[in-house]
Motif scaffolding. Structure first.
Motif, PDB file in Angstrom:
ATOM      1  N   ARG A 220       0.823  -1.216   0.000  1.00  0.00           N
ATOM      2  CA  ARG A 220       0.000   0.000   0.000  1.00  0.00           C
ATOM      3  C   ARG A 220       0.856   1.265   0.000  1.00  0.00           C
ATOM      4  NH1 ARG A 220      -5.288  -1.545   1.566  1.00  0.00           N
ATOM      5  NH2 ARG A 220      -5.910   0.570   1.055  1.00  0.00           N
ATOM      6  N   ARG A 221       2.130   1.141   0.330  1.00  0.00           N
ATOM      7  CA  ARG A 221       3.032   2.296   0.385  1.00  0.00           C
ATOM      8  C   ARG A 221       3.660   2.514  -0.982  1.00  0.00           C
ATOM      9  NH1 ARG A 221       8.846   2.237   1.239  1.00  0.00           N
ATOM     10  NH2 ARG A 221       8.566   0.008   1.083  1.00  0.00           N
ATOM     11  N   ARG A 259       2.056  10.224   1.716  1.00  0.00           N
ATOM     12  CA  ARG A 259       0.748   9.569   1.743  1.00  0.00           C
ATOM     13  C   ARG A 259       0.615   8.551   2.857  1.00  0.00           C
ATOM     14  NH1 ARG A 259      -1.239   6.740  -3.496  1.00  0.00           N
ATOM     15  NH2 ARG A 259      -2.302   5.435  -1.986  1.00  0.00           N
ATOM     16  N   ASP A 262      -0.197  10.281   6.023  1.00  0.00           N
ATOM     17  CA  ASP A 262      -1.585  10.759   6.026  1.00  0.00           C
ATOM     18  C   ASP A 262      -2.568   9.611   6.260  1.00  0.00           C
ATOM     19  OD1 ASP A 262      -0.620  13.254   5.396  1.00  0.00           O
ATOM     20  OD2 ASP A 262      -1.038  13.088   3.247  1.00  0.00           O
ATOM     21  N   GLU A 263      -2.302   8.494   5.590  1.00  0.00           N
ATOM     22  CA  GLU A 263      -3.312   7.435   5.542  1.00  0.00           C
ATOM     23  C   GLU A 263      -3.142   6.365   6.612  1.00  0.00           C
ATOM     24  OE1 GLU A 263      -3.182   5.942   1.549  1.00  0.00           O
ATOM     25  OE2 GLU A 263      -4.034   7.786   0.701  1.00  0.00           O
ATOM     26  N   LYS A 266      -6.082   5.302   9.063  1.00  0.00           N
ATOM     27  CA  LYS A 266      -7.200   4.620   8.402  1.00  0.00           C
ATOM     28  C   LYS A 266      -6.772   3.231   7.898  1.00  0.00           C
ATOM     29  CE  LYS A 266     -10.680   5.448   4.747  1.00  0.00           C
ATOM     30  NZ  LYS A 266     -11.102   4.107   4.837  1.00  0.00           N
ATOM     31  N   LEU A 267      -5.560   3.151   7.340  1.00  0.00           N
ATOM     32  CA  LEU A 267      -5.089   1.861   6.818  1.00  0.00           C
ATOM     33  C   LEU A 267      -5.002   0.826   7.937  1.00  0.00           C
ATOM     34  CD1 LEU A 267      -2.238   2.929   4.355  1.00  0.00           C
ATOM     35  CD2 LEU A 267      -4.400   1.808   3.747  1.00  0.00           C
TER      36      LEU A 267
END
Ligand SMILES: [Zn+2]
Ligand SMILES: [Zn+2]
Length: 384
Positions: A220-221, A259, A262-263, A266-267
């Motif tokens: 996801r990164r 990102r 930031d995420e 939630k991730l």
């Protein structure tokens, strides 16, 4: 303008560091240290304010012109010192195992030298508590350390055992990471180890979740963005023949911003919920942001790099020195431009103990380099 600085009082510098080393104080408990700091700043001609963000001390000298903030952190760690040195910690279970004793000693010697010079502009010192628990910088900023007089630029340093004494690491951009913490409680249904079909096994869910969390880094990164996720605590169960009802995971996410930073909340939450629900379990997730990425300003890094080059020579100024460790100097540098440098403190030609270890110690020649670096950076910045 040429501004003369008095020489470094090497004996006093080392004596101060050793005195502080023998009297380590944990975050927000730095009462002896801050009393010593306030006395020395007053003696050097500074207007001193104590109790800034708990045990923080601020000293201001001069008025008008540019205002530079020099920051030193004061706290020790809950580590039992294993070094047998004359200046060994006198307090069981507490140790200056990160070098902040040196930071305070450097800051005080810089204050003495700058206090004796006639400088254009204003010098402000922030002796900060509680860096190790990511509390102190934000507390001092909330208490107004960047205002009255308003700070235009901030500088600091960390003694650094990954570099030999005699070298300095400076580069623009992100050099220390954001630090996030997560805690996940997995709720299943306990029962007999021989009858798993009657249970919802939180241990099995933990195993899948640990793997799925690592997949955030690998899948996801953005591979061009740095990121680390470590699950560091796993706890569940109390008997070999009982499937427990709950399991707990704890860990950390580190980034240089972007990102993934930031995420991440939630991730982590979505992954935990998704994995748990696939097995019939539920989760609760607590996500806490400790520090933000530490980002050095381009122009201020250039200024400090020029100063470092004067002190140790171009070949001993290193770029590319970065760490996924965190540092709450990042909050100052998110508010004003500035630079945070790594001052090599490992004894040359032998392996140094890492920061936070019970055998951590520094090569004290690094203290003088730190003093020169901050003193001359201040002179250069104010005189420019
Ligand atoms: Zn540390
Ligand atoms: Zn530190």
């Amino acid at each position: 303008m040429t501004i003369a600085l008095t020489g470094i009082d090497r004996d006093a510098l080392i004596a101060t560091r050793r005195d502080l080393h023998q009297h380590p104080e944990l975050g927000n408990q730095e009462t002896r240290t801050s009393t010593l700091v306030a006395e020395r700043l007053t003696a050097s001609g500074y207007a001193v304010t104590t109790g800034v963000g708990n045990t923080g001390v601020v000293g201001v000298r001069g008025s008008g012109g540019r205002c530079i903030l020099l920051r030193a952190d004061m706290d020790a760690l809950p580590v039992q010192e294993a070094n047998e040195v004359p200046y060994k910690s006198r307090h069981a279970g507490k140790m200056h195992a990160c070098g902040h004793d040196g930071h305070v000693a450097i800051g005080l010697e810089v204050a003495r030298r700058l206090g004796a010079a006639s400088l254009p502009g204003t010098v402000k010192f922030a002796f900060q508590p509680a860096e190790e628990i990511s509390d102190g910088a934000q507390a001092m900023i909330r208490a107004g350390v960047l205002d009255r007089p308003k700070v235009d630029a901030a500088f600091g340093l960390h003694l650094w055992n990954d570099l030999p004494a005699g070298t300095i690491g400076i580069m623009p951009g992100p050099v220390m990471a954001s630090v996030d913490e997560f805690e996940i409680t997995i709720v299943g249904r306990g029962g007999h180890a021989a009858a798993p079909h009657q249970t919802i096994d939180p241990v099995l869910i933990s195993a899948h979740l640990i793997t799925a969390l690592q997949s955030l880094i690998s899948r996801r990164r953005d591979p061009f963005e740095e990121g680390v996720l470590s699950v560091t605590q796993v706890s569940a169960g109390h008997a070999f023949n009982v499937i427990p009802g709950t399991a707990e995971l704890r860990g950390t996410v580190r980034t240089f911003g972007g990102r993934l930073w930031d995420e991440a909340p939630k991730l982590v939450e979505d992954t935990a919920k998704g994995v748990a629900s696939a097995f019939g379990g539920t989760v609760s997730v607590r996500f806490r942001r400790h520090t933000r990425p530490l980002i050095n300003d381009e122009a201020m890094s250039g200024l400090m790099r020029d100063v470092a080059t004067e002190i140790v020579g171009a070949k001993n100024v290193r770029t590319g020195v970065r760490t996924m460790g965190g540092e709450d100097m990042s909050f100052f540098l998110a508010s004003v431009p500035g630079c945070f440098a790594f001052v090599g403190s490992a004894a040359p030609n032998r392996p140094a103990s890492p920061h936070h270890s019970p055998t951590f110690d520094i090569d004290e020649s690094s203290l003088e380099i730190g003093v020169e670096l901050l003193s001359r950076t201040a002179v250069r910045y104010l005189g420019a």
